[in-house]
Design a protein around this motif. Structure first.
Motif: not given
Length: 398
Positions: A59, A65, A62, A46-47
């Motif tokens: 990622r 979260k 992208s 996750y970003d």
């Protein structure tokens, strides 16, 4: 004659996110520490990036979260499997190093014919009491983990357990402590506290703990034990650093035990080290850990520490070499070990909670012992250095 240029080995670090936890911080440190020796990139699920790093980040999801639900998380694992398999088929990297249980599984299952596969082992899957897939991970550990080229355990206790319970060949697995940036901790602990935080330490006799507010970290049992401390020292104060799913339960417990005026839930602290350094005592009541990063950081802040005898790092950090289970407090030259709490959450304090409370009272009352512990720990801080950790990792990566 033109000199041959030696190419750096290409290394991919694999971890779900790069923020919030001890394993994530180790990946951050490793990429910075080893950047001159290897070309290191990072693959995240996750970003979510909160720590410094060196290299390129890729990622799976992208702009997201965290997974909104279990189905999306499963989809992420499937996508990650195919991403890793394609990378290995195209020989994108020479070495793939995974830093979580699921990442270890995917790292092994995508093969190692054209690359090196290295797994990082934090705790045994059966210790992940809250994990819904611990049975799957345990099966993987028993039948497939030994296919990896090498494994790095975060403590010698974890190493021995994997050799014993999963028949890992001893020559395939080494233990390397998680290092920390000692100089950065020393710098940050000297930063002045703002006035509102200075009030946390008036009056003195302040105990602090740090960690995610969850079952594993044992704050529930620490609060119960601290109610006995308050009976003896009415102005004693407990600072709890961290956020997590059990915060509401812990706040309610403080009220139930009538210690709400003695307990401060400090939340996430951008610089926890200045808070730690101002306290009198650090308590680490975890039910299980692989190493115990927060305990190491508290020692680097110059704090005397009481730690539960979780499996496995506490004994190694405090230099207690006995193999026997403890039932009472053990006072070493480097800190105090107490039995792990657990089980009963209502009614009178358990035996282990009483031991924890009595140890807090004893250490708070013994200024000479606290000073001696701090001085002894100061002499051996090099054990936690990033340089030693980086050198040992480089020996494994090759």
């Amino acid at each position: 004659m033109r000199e041959r240029v030696l190419m750096k080995k290409r290394v991919l670090m694999i971890i779900p996110v790069l923020s919030g936890g001890g394993a994530e911080r180790v990946v951050s440190y490793l990429t910075m520490q080893l950047k001159e020796r290897y070309q290191i990139d990072i693959l995240l699920d996750y970003d979510n990036v909160g720590y410094a790093y060196s290299g390129k980040i890729m990622r799976i999801n992208s702009g997201i979260k965290r997974a909104p639900n279990s189905f999306n998380e499963l989809c992420t694992y499937i996508r990650k499997f195919f991403v890793l398999r394609k990378m290995k088929k195209l020989q994108k990297y020479d070495c793939y190093i995974s830093h979580s249980a699921i990442s270890d599984l995917l790292n092994v299952m995508t093969g190692n014919k054209k690359c090196d596969v290295i797994l990082t082992l934090h705790v045994k899957p059966t210790n992940m009491k809250q994990s819904r897939i611990s049975v799957i991970l345990d099966f993987f550990s028993r039948h497939f983990m030994k296919k990896a080229d090498r494994m790095i355990a975060v403590s010698e206790g974890v190493r021995r357990e994997y050799i014993r319970d999963y028949s890992i060949p001893p020559e395939k697995i080494v233990s390397i402590w998680n290092g920390t940036d000692i100089n950065e901790i020393r710098r940050k602990k000297e930063e002045p506290l703002p006035p509102e935080k200075q009030q946390w330490f008036v009056p003195e006799r302040t105990v602090v703990t740090m960690g995610r507010l969850c079952e594993q970290k044992g704050q529930y049992y620490l609060l119960r034990a601290f109610s006995k401390v308050v009976e003896k020292i009415p102005d004693a104060r407990l600072l709890i650093l961290g956020e997590g799913p059990l915060k509401k339960n812990l706040v309610e417990l403080a009220v139930e035990r009538n210690i709400q005026n003695n307990v401060i839930f400090c939340g996430f602290q951008k610089n926890p080290f200045s808070v730690l350094a101002a306290a009198d005592l650090f308590v680490f009541p975890s039910l299980w850990e692989g190493f115990g990063y927060a305990l190491e950081e508290a020692i680097c802040c110059g704090l005397p520490c009481i730690s539960s005898d979780f499996q496995y790092g506490a004994r190694e950090i405090l230099h207690y070499n006995s193999g026997e289970k403890i039932t009472d407090a053990v006072y070493t030259d480097l800190g105090v070990l107490v039995p792990v709490c657990g089980g009963e959450k209502k009614g009178a304090l358990t035996a282990a909670e009483n031991v924890l409370a009595d140890s807090i009272l004893k250490v708070l009352a013994d200024k000479e012992y606290r000073q001696s512990v701090v001085e002894n720990n100061e002499k051996r801080l090099a054990e936690f250095s990033l340089e030693i950790m980086g050198d040992r990792w480089a020996e494994v990566i090759g």
